[in-house]
Design an enzyme around this catalytic site. Structure first.
Site, PDB file in Angstrom:
ATOM      1  CB  THR A  28      -0.926   0.051   1.236  1.00 14.81           C
ATOM      2  OG1 THR A  28      -1.584   1.309   1.257  1.00 14.81           O
ATOM      3  CG2 THR A  28      -0.181  -0.129   2.543  1.00 14.81           C
ATOM      4  CD  GLU A  42      -0.688  -1.070   7.267  1.00 16.08           C
ATOM      5  OE1 GLU A  42      -1.889  -1.007   6.903  1.00 16.08           O
ATOM      6  OE2 GLU A  42       0.146  -0.213   6.954  1.00 16.08           O
ATOM      7  CE  LYS A  45      -1.633  21.024  18.582  1.00 19.29           C
ATOM      8  NZ  LYS A  45      -0.650  20.246  19.295  1.00 19.29           N
ATOM      9  CD1 TRP A  65      -5.395  18.340  18.849  1.00 19.17           C
ATOM     10  CD2 TRP A  65      -4.571  18.310  16.770  1.00 19.17           C
ATOM     11  NE1 TRP A  65      -4.058  18.023  18.931  1.00 19.17           N
ATOM     12  CE2 TRP A  65      -3.526  18.000  17.668  1.00 19.17           C
ATOM     13  CE3 TRP A  65      -4.286  18.372  15.413  1.00 19.17           C
ATOM     14  CZ2 TRP A  65      -2.228  17.730  17.247  1.00 19.17           C
ATOM     15  CZ3 TRP A  65      -3.000  18.101  14.987  1.00 19.17           C
ATOM     16  CH2 TRP A  65      -1.979  17.792  15.903  1.00 19.17           C
TER      17      TRP A  65
HETATM   18  P1  AMP Z   1      -5.261   1.258   3.257  1.00 16.60           P
HETATM   19  O1  AMP Z   1      -4.317   0.405   3.973  1.00 16.60           O
HETATM   20  O2  AMP Z   1      -4.697   1.841   2.005  1.00 16.60           O
HETATM   21  O3  AMP Z   1      -6.582   0.597   3.054  1.00 16.60           O
HETATM   22  O4  AMP Z   1      -5.555   2.527   4.203  1.00 16.60           O
HETATM   23  C1  AMP Z   1      -6.004   2.365   5.519  1.00 16.60           C
HETATM   24  C2  AMP Z   1      -6.465   3.700   6.054  1.00 16.60           C
HETATM   25  O5  AMP Z   1      -7.638   4.141   5.349  1.00 16.60           O
HETATM   26  C3  AMP Z   1      -6.910   3.661   7.510  1.00 16.60           C
HETATM   27  O6  AMP Z   1      -5.831   3.698   8.410  1.00 16.60           O
HETATM   28  C4  AMP Z   1      -7.783   4.902   7.575  1.00 16.60           C
HETATM   29  O7  AMP Z   1      -7.014   6.089   7.703  1.00 16.60           O
HETATM   30  C5  AMP Z   1      -8.457   4.927   6.221  1.00 16.60           C
HETATM   31  N1  AMP Z   1      -9.792   4.311   6.358  1.00 16.60           N
HETATM   32  C6  AMP Z   1     -10.137   3.037   6.121  1.00 16.60           C
HETATM   33  N2  AMP Z   1     -11.464   2.855   6.372  1.00 16.60           N
HETATM   34  C7  AMP Z   1     -11.946   4.052   6.802  1.00 16.60           C
HETATM   35  C8  AMP Z   1     -13.226   4.529   7.240  1.00 16.60           C
HETATM   36  N3  AMP Z   1     -14.290   3.735   7.259  1.00 16.60           N
HETATM   37  N4  AMP Z   1     -13.334   5.823   7.621  1.00 16.60           N
HETATM   38  C9  AMP Z   1     -12.261   6.664   7.582  1.00 16.60           C
HETATM   39  N5  AMP Z   1     -11.030   6.282   7.186  1.00 16.60           N
HETATM   40  C10 AMP Z   1     -10.865   4.988   6.798  1.00 16.60           C
END
Ligand code: AMP
Length: 541
Positions: free
Chosen positions: A185, A332, A444, A449
């Site tokens: 990713t 992850e 910020k 925040w």
């Molecule tokens: P990825 O590994 O590329 O799928 O990215 C994971 C990240 O996507 C998470 O740590 C969040 O920051 C964001 N994310 C995933 N699901 C959500 C959700 N339902 N609402 C807000 N952010 C999300």
């Protein structure tokens, strides 16, 4: 095949061929739609396995599909891990430099390349001498470039490989902790991070997709797999459908909203999963073509990977009778962490629809086997009142304990097994988690925040807005101030004063944006999330 006690994909992914032989995959590559029943999925995987073995495939080696969601990619999904090799789907939206950076780590010897991506595949082979074989997925296209290494790079057709091979008699017995897959990713951050998935974690995640309080997937469903198979192993949908005997529609390259809706209607799709940007585009297409598509068969859809707006969830419910299950996850964690159906407990079934909607807007409860916690800056635990926020930590059955290769972010995996997600969240007294922002996207201002996500959700529901994003602009006086990037619906008009006025009910004056920038489109990352890095760079430039 008699299952052993070990959690191995071979015991789970082929179950459909014995319980639901009449259902299977519908795959729609450019060379023609095909239906492949589950027994045939298994026999194709068995043949492909022999083809790979004949080309010297070793246990533990990585094989990289550079492919869209189709039946040929699915063949590899089943054959590669069950043979003991590691499936390493490559994000087709990355540029060559990003892909080469990942391949330098994973050293895939065999690439499986969609016929339409052969020029990219050959470019990679020219740069990566360790690539020895390219398996072409689909018929050769006329404009395919010449093989840059004709003496030592073999190009073979996937269908030939299958036709020329006899089915493997039995799959090897493996350790359940062996690596069945690997995905990288770039997140919303930068340099790719690669995560390994074991047979054990993938089996557990796959089983969980069928839980009623998760997305209640069953053999009665037909799933449209919009989420790409190169993103977090396609959320394990091919395996879950193979386990349950559900139908699986694989849309290949074109993921435009009208195509999605056509596929939903033609193949009587009951559920699907995508990021909110896709679902918002689907709503716009439905608005623009009243009566063209009937969504009666669709029971629920999952919106994950980024935050949905309340308006999106409400509109699917009220105008199309579709429940939106909100999900949070990350590469992850294999990748699903929480799901938020409209009601899960007995108490919640009695709630009126507005109260249920307030559950769907939060990310929800962790799946069994996982735990979520929040932590303040001093390592303490903020109250679980649904308001106080802290850094979100996750631990449990399918949470990785490291990146497969060194990465500066590797410190987020704590020695006690907890993963610092980089998200900021609250948890309420019923264990429901709500994402408030990415830690680094919080703005910020004057030492306080501001959640960019909260502003995006509120502004995203304005009727003029097709898409929006909020980022912080460095500010001499306040540190940072919020800026809105807005992509407007055709013919719509919006100014900053109106935005600030409409936000006044929910946000204090200092929390409201100082700037509104109207743009033609909001840049997205390769997984369809807002690319805040690009937006911030634009502000600096
Ligand atoms: P990825 O590994 O590329 O799928 O990215 C994971 C990240 O996507 C998470 O740590 C969040 O920051 C964001 N994310 C995933 N699901 C959500 C959700 N339902 N609402 C807000 N952010 C999300």
């Amino acid at each position: 095949m008699v299952p052993s006690r070990r959690l191995l994909l071979k015991h789970l992914a082929f179950r459909a061929s014995t319980i639901a032989p009449a259902s299977g995959l519908v795959s729609t590559p450019p060379d023609g739609t095909v239906e492949v029943g589950w027994p045939e999925v298994e026999s194709r995987a068995r043949r492909l396995a022999t083809g790979f073995l004949a080309r010297g495939l070793r246990v533990g080696e990585r094989i990289g599909p550079l492919a869209f969601n189709d039946h040929r990619h699915a063949d590899a999904y089943f054959a590669v891990p069950c043979l003991g090799a590691t499936l390493h789907p490559i994000n087709v939206r990355w540029n060559p430099q990003e892909t080469i950076a990942v391949l330098e780590h994973t050293r895939d010897r065999i690439l499986l390349v969609d016929a339409g991506l052969m020029s990219r595949g050959l470019e990679l082979a020219a740069a990566c001498p360790w690539i020895e074989i390219i398996v072409r997925l689909g018929p050769r296209l006329e404009d395919e470039p010449r093989n840059p290494r004709p003496n030592d790079l073999e190009i073979v057709d996937h269908e030939t490989l299958i036709e020329d091979s006899t089915p493997i008699a039995c799959w090897p017995d493996l350790e359940e902790d062996s690596m069945m897959g690997m995905c990288s990713t770039s997140g919303t951050t930068g340099i790719p991070k690669t995560v390994g998935y074991s047979h054990r974690t993938t089996c557990l995640q796959t089983m969980a997709l069928g839980l009623t309080d998760c997305m209640r997937l069953s053999g009665r469903d037909t799933v449209l797999a919009i989420v790409p198979m190169f993103h977090a192993l396609g959320w394990c949908f091919p395996y879950a459908c193979g386990m349950l005997g559900a139908g699986l529609v694989l849309p290949h390259r074109d993921l435009g909203p009208e195509r999605i809706l056509d596929l939903v209607v033609t193949h009587e799709v009951t559920t699907s999963v995508a990021v909110p940007t896709v679902w918002n585009a689907v709503l716009s297409a439905l608005d623009a073509n009243p009566g063209r598509w009937n969504l009666d068969r669709v029971d629920r859809i999952v919106s994950g990977g980024a935050a949905p707006t309340e308006g999106m969830i409400r509109r699917f419910r009220d105008e199309h009778g579709v429940e939106v299950i909100h999900s949070w996850g990350m590469t992850e964690i294999n990748p699903v962490g929480t799901m938020s159906p409209a009601a899960t407990t007995r108490e919640e079934v009695e709630f009126d629809s507005e109260r249920r909607l307030r559950h769907q807007i939060v990310a929800g409860r962790p799946l069994p086997g996982l735990a979520v916690e929040i932590e303040d800056e001093d390592g303490g635990t903020p109250p679980h009142d649904g308001i106080a926020t802290g850094r979100l930590l996750v631990s449990g059955w399918w949470v990785a304990d490291r990146y497969a290769f060194d990465h500066p972010d590797g410190e987020r995996f704590r020695p006690d097994g907890r993963l610092d997600t980089g998200d900021v969240a609250s948890i309420d007294d019923r264990g429901r988690m709500a994402i408030r922002d990415r830690a680094k996207d919080m703005i910020k201002s004057g030492g306080e925040w501001i959640s960019s996500l909260a502003l995006e959700r509120a502004i995203g529901d304005f009727p003029e807005i097709a898409g929006c994003a909020v980022v912080g602009r460095p500010d001499d006086r306040w540190g940072e101030r919020p800026v809105v990037f807005a992509n407007l619906e055709p013919g719509a008009d919006l100014d900053l004063e109106t935005v600030r006025e409409r936000l006044a009910r929910e946000f204090e004056s200092w929390q409201r944006p100082d700037e509104l920038l109207i743009v033609d489109s909001i840049p997205l990352t390769s997984t369809g999330k807002i690319d805040k890095k690009a937006l911030r760079a634009g502000l600096r430039g």
